[in-house]
Design a protein around this motif. Structure first.
Motif, PDB file in Angstrom:
ATOM      1  N   ILE A 280       6.404  -2.664   1.314  1.00 55.36           N
ATOM      2  CA  ILE A 280       7.687  -2.089   1.777  1.00 55.36           C
ATOM      3  C   ILE A 280       8.648  -2.935   1.165  1.00 55.36           C
ATOM      4  N   LEU A 281       8.628  -4.276   1.422  1.00 55.56           N
ATOM      5  CA  LEU A 281       9.861  -5.066   1.292  1.00 55.56           C
ATOM      6  C   LEU A 281      10.075  -5.243  -0.187  1.00 55.56           C
ATOM      7  N   SER A 282       8.751  -5.306  -1.011  1.00 57.68           N
ATOM      8  CA  SER A 282       8.778  -5.545  -2.468  1.00 57.68           C
ATOM      9  C   SER A 282       9.283  -4.256  -3.318  1.00 57.68           C
ATOM     10  N   VAL A 283       8.854  -3.124  -2.759  1.00 63.45           N
ATOM     11  CA  VAL A 283       8.963  -2.129  -3.407  1.00 63.45           C
ATOM     12  C   VAL A 283      10.259  -1.288  -3.309  1.00 63.45           C
ATOM     13  N   LEU A 284      10.913  -1.172  -2.049  1.00 62.27           N
ATOM     14  CA  LEU A 284      12.020  -0.234  -1.802  1.00 62.27           C
ATOM     15  C   LEU A 284      13.290  -1.076  -2.128  1.00 62.27           C
TER      16      LEU A 284
ATOM     17  N   ASP B 202      -1.316  -3.128  -6.647  1.00 66.10           N
ATOM     18  CA  ASP B 202      -2.828  -3.302  -6.418  1.00 66.10           C
ATOM     19  C   ASP B 202      -3.509  -3.916  -7.647  1.00 66.10           C
ATOM     20  N   ASN B 203      -2.995  -3.514  -8.821  1.00 65.66           N
ATOM     21  CA  ASN B 203      -3.437  -3.989 -10.064  1.00 65.66           C
ATOM     22  C   ASN B 203      -3.297  -5.587  -9.963  1.00 65.66           C
ATOM     23  N   PHE B 204      -2.088  -5.854  -9.705  1.00 67.12           N
ATOM     24  CA  PHE B 204      -1.935  -7.449  -9.541  1.00 67.12           C
ATOM     25  C   PHE B 204      -2.915  -8.031  -8.699  1.00 67.12           C
ATOM     26  N   LEU B 205      -3.104  -7.344  -7.463  1.00 66.37           N
ATOM     27  CA  LEU B 205      -3.959  -8.119  -6.573  1.00 66.37           C
ATOM     28  C   LEU B 205      -5.480  -8.223  -7.234  1.00 66.37           C
ATOM     29  N   ALA B 206      -5.800  -7.180  -7.949  1.00 65.21           N
ATOM     30  CA  ALA B 206      -7.297  -6.915  -8.368  1.00 65.21           C
ATOM     31  C   ALA B 206      -7.359  -8.252  -9.538  1.00 65.21           C
ATOM     32  N   PHE B 207      -6.350  -8.210 -10.303  1.00 66.81           N
ATOM     33  CA  PHE B 207      -6.330  -9.385 -11.270  1.00 66.81           C
ATOM     34  C   PHE B 207      -6.446 -10.662 -10.751  1.00 66.81           C
ATOM     35  N   GLU B 208      -5.417 -10.827  -9.919  1.00 65.01           N
ATOM     36  CA  GLU B 208      -5.406 -12.262  -9.167  1.00 65.01           C
ATOM     37  C   GLU B 208      -6.964 -12.602  -8.566  1.00 65.01           C
TER      38      GLU B 208
ATOM     39  N   GLN C 183      -3.604  -1.967   5.448  1.00 66.35           N
ATOM     40  CA  GLN C 183      -2.864  -0.909   5.203  1.00 66.35           C
ATOM     41  C   GLN C 183      -3.406   0.439   5.587  1.00 66.35           C
ATOM     42  N   LYS C 184      -4.877   0.560   5.749  1.00 74.49           N
ATOM     43  CA  LYS C 184      -5.474   1.521   6.404  1.00 74.49           C
ATOM     44  C   LYS C 184      -5.217   1.687   7.548  1.00 74.49           C
ATOM     45  N   GLU C 185      -5.498   0.747   8.344  1.00 71.91           N
ATOM     46  CA  GLU C 185      -5.045   0.565   9.581  1.00 71.91           C
ATOM     47  C   GLU C 185      -3.707   0.812  10.097  1.00 71.91           C
ATOM     48  N   ALA C 186      -2.875   0.379   9.145  1.00 69.67           N
ATOM     49  CA  ALA C 186      -1.339   0.261   9.690  1.00 69.67           C
ATOM     50  C   ALA C 186      -0.875   1.944   9.376  1.00 69.67           C
ATOM     51  N   VAL C 187      -1.355   2.659   8.342  1.00 67.58           N
ATOM     52  CA  VAL C 187      -0.895   4.031   8.210  1.00 67.58           C
ATOM     53  C   VAL C 187      -1.552   5.052   9.243  1.00 67.58           C
ATOM     54  N   MET C 188      -2.830   4.527   9.767  1.00 68.06           N
ATOM     55  CA  MET C 188      -3.297   5.105  10.864  1.00 68.06           C
ATOM     56  C   MET C 188      -2.586   5.108  12.292  1.00 68.06           C
ATOM     57  N   GLU C 189      -1.861   3.911  12.047  1.00 68.16           N
ATOM     58  CA  GLU C 189      -1.111   3.766  13.353  1.00 68.16           C
ATOM     59  C   GLU C 189       0.232   4.362  13.285  1.00 68.16           C
ATOM     60  N   ALA C 190       0.775   4.505  12.224  1.00 66.18           N
ATOM     61  CA  ALA C 190       2.224   5.480  11.886  1.00 66.18           C
ATOM     62  C   ALA C 190       1.759   6.940  12.287  1.00 66.18           C
TER      63      ALA C 190
ATOM     64  N   LEU D  69       3.981   4.012  -0.466  1.00 68.78           N
ATOM     65  CA  LEU D  69       2.854   4.719  -0.833  1.00 68.78           C
ATOM     66  C   LEU D  69       2.848   5.335  -1.950  1.00 68.78           C
ATOM     67  N   LYS D  70       3.918   6.282  -2.195  1.00 68.76           N
ATOM     68  CA  LYS D  70       4.110   7.145  -3.158  1.00 68.76           C
ATOM     69  C   LYS D  70       4.838   6.370  -4.382  1.00 68.76           C
ATOM     70  N   HIS D  71       5.267   5.325  -4.313  1.00 70.21           N
ATOM     71  CA  HIS D  71       6.083   4.676  -5.459  1.00 70.21           C
ATOM     72  C   HIS D  71       5.131   4.154  -6.443  1.00 70.21           C
ATOM     73  N   PRO D  72       5.306   4.217  -7.845  1.00 73.09           N
ATOM     74  CA  PRO D  72       4.643   3.850  -8.820  1.00 73.09           C
ATOM     75  C   PRO D  72       4.323   2.354  -8.887  1.00 73.09           C
ATOM     76  N   GLN D  73       5.131   1.583  -8.291  1.00 68.80           N
ATOM     77  CA  GLN D  73       5.053   0.191  -8.021  1.00 68.80           C
ATOM     78  C   GLN D  73       3.839  -0.256  -7.252  1.00 68.80           C
ATOM     79  N   THR D  74       3.437   0.582  -6.355  1.00 70.47           N
ATOM     80  CA  THR D  74       2.526   0.126  -5.523  1.00 70.47           C
ATOM     81  C   THR D  74       1.072   0.228  -6.083  1.00 70.47           C
ATOM     82  N   SER D  75       0.880   1.134  -7.009  1.00 73.29           N
ATOM     83  CA  SER D  75      -0.252   1.093  -7.828  1.00 73.29           C
ATOM     84  C   SER D  75      -0.423  -0.367  -8.601  1.00 73.29           C
ATOM     85  N   LYS D  76       0.794  -0.653  -9.220  1.00 75.27           N
ATOM     86  CA  LYS D  76       0.868  -1.882  -9.861  1.00 75.27           C
ATOM     87  C   LYS D  76       0.576  -3.057  -9.151  1.00 75.27           C
TER      88      LYS D  76
END
Length: 345
Positions: free
Chosen positions: A118-122, A251-257, A177-184, A242-249
Motif C-alpha cells: 500500500i505504501l509503495s503503490v498508492l 510480486d514479479n520482483f519478489l519472485a526474481f529476488e 496478505q491472504k490473512e490481511a484481506v480476510m481480516e478486512a 490489489l487492483k493496481h498494476p504495480q502490485t503484479s510487478k
C-alpha cells in the motif's frame, strides 16, 4: 537480563558520541557535505529533537556509517537538544544506521506484506512522507473514470480515532496478505451488521471486487459512513492496491529476488546478467507488466548487493557491457524521462 548483557558489547562496538564537552568523530563532517544536504540534516535533527521532546526522552546516540555519525553528532551538539536532555526523565538509546550499508534491504521487495505494498503503490498524501492518498470516489454517487479525480478529498491511512481501523492496519503490517484481506472482510461484515446493512458473509478467497461490493453498501447511508469512515478508508486502500498494476510487478520482483538468492551461489554473475538481458525492453516493446528502466536499476542494485565479492574477468566485463548497452538504449528510447532518470543522466 539478556538485553542488559548485550549493552556493554554494543557500547564497545558502537561507542556513544561525545556530548558538547568533547570533539566528536563527525565534527567538521557537516561542513564537508553539499549545502542542500546540510540543510536536510539540520531539518532532520530539528524534527528528531521535536519528537524526543514530545516523548520526554534523554537519548544516548550510537551511529553506524559516515552520514549517521554526522546526524548523531549534530543532534548531540544541538542547543535545544542539550537543554532537553538536562530535564528529560525517560532514557533511550538511539542507533543511527546508514541505509547504504544495506542497499539490498532498501531496494528489496520483502515478503507478503500488504502494508508495504500500500505504501509503495498508492500516491503520497500531499505534504506527507509516510501516508498515502486513498481515492474515496467509490463512497459517493459520482460517476468518473478519472483515477486522479480531485473533486472528492482523498482518504489516508492514519486513523487514530477509529479502533477498528487501527486494528486492521496492525493486521496489514503483521499478517500475510491472504490473512490481511480476510481480516478486512471480517471488519466490513461486522461494521455492516452493526448498521443493519444487507450484507451476506461469503467464505473462500477474498477478492478486491468482493470488498468493493461490501463497501458500496455503506454508500447511501450517511450515518454508517460517518461511524466507519476510518475503516472504509483502509479497506479502500487495500482494494486500490490489489487492483493496481504495480502490485503484479511487485510480486514479479519478489519472485526474481527469491530465485536470485537461490541460484547466486551456483551461478556466476555473468550468467545472472545474461538471464537479465532479454528482460530489458525499450519503451515501444514493453507491455504493462514489463520492467521499466528504473525497475532494472533497482534490480541491479539488489543483485550487486547480495552477490558479495565478485570475480572480475573478461566474461563479467562482456556481460556487463551488454547490459549497459541495452539499458542505455532503453533510456534513450524513453519518450519522457522520470525525475529520477533525469537526475541520474
Amino acid at each position: 537480563s539478556a538485553e542488559l548483557c548485550l549493552l556493554p558489547a554494543l557500547a564497545a562496538l558502537l561507542p556513544p558520541l561525545p556530548g558538547p564537552g568533547g570533539p566528536g568523530p563527525a565534527e567538521g563532517g557537516l561542513g564537508a557535505l553539499p549545502a542542500e544536504l546540510r540543510v536536510t540534516v539540520r531539518a532532520l535533527v530539528g524534527d528528531l529533537d521535536s519528537l524526543f521532546t514530545a516523548l520526554g526522552l534523554r537519548e544516548e546516540s550510537f551511529a553506524v556509517g559516515a552520514l549517521s555519525r554526522v546526524v548523531a553528532a549534530e543532534l548531540a551538539s544541538y542547543a535545544p537538544a542539550r537543554n532537553r536532555r538536562r530535564t528529560a526523565t525517560n532514557k533511550a538509546s538511539v542507533i543511527f544506521v546508514d541505509r547504504t550499508l544495506d542497499l539490498a534491504g532498501a531496494v528489496g521487495h520483502h515478503g507478503d506484506n500488504l502494508a508495504e505494498k500500500i505504501l509503495s503503490v498508492l500516491p503520497k498524501l500531499p505534504g506527507h512522507k509516510t501516508d498515502v492518498m486513498v481515492n474515496m470516489v467509490e463512497l459517493t454517487a459520482l460517476q468518473t473514470t478519472d483515477e486522479t479525480c480531485s473533486i472528492i478529498a482523498p482518504g489516508c491511512l492514519a486513523q487514530p480515532n477509529d479502533p477498528a481501523a487501527k486494528a486492521l492496519w496492525e493486521s496489514f503490517m503483521n499478517l500475510k496478505q491472504k490473512e490481511a484481506v480476510m481480516e478486512a472482510r471480517r471488519h466490513l461484515v461486522e461494521a455492516a451488521s452493526r448498521e443493519n446493512l444487507p450484507i451476506k458473509m461469503s467464505m473462500g478467497r477474498v477478492t478486491p471486487e468482493q470488498l468493493s461490493s461490501y463497501i458500496h453498501l455503506f454508500r447511501n447511508n450517511l450515518k454508517a459512513l460517518e461511524n466507519h469512515c476510518g475503516l472504509l478508508q483502509l479497506v479502500l486502500a487495500a482494494v486500490q492496491t490489489l487492483k493496481h498494476p504495480q502490485t503484479s510487478k511487485w510480486d514479479n520482483f519478489l519472485a526474481f529476488e527469491r530465485l536470485l538468492l537461490q541460484t547466486i551461489g551456483e551461478s556466476e554473475m555473468p550468467s545472472v546478467l545474461n538471464q537479465l538481458l532479454p528482460m530489458i525492453k525499450s519503451y515501444n516493446k514493453r507491455m504493462k507488466y514489463d520492467y521499466t528502466c528504473e525497475d532494472f536499476l533497482v534490480l541491479l542494485v539488489y543483485m550487486y548487493s547480495v552477490v558479495g565479492e565478485i570475480k572480475s574477468g573478461k566474461e563479467l566485463d562482456a556481460a556487463e557491457e551488454e547490459v549497459k548497452k541495452a539499458l542505455v538504449k532503453a533510456i534513450n528510447d524513453e519518450p519522457q524521462l522520470s525525475p529520477l532518470l533525469q537526475k541520474i543522466t
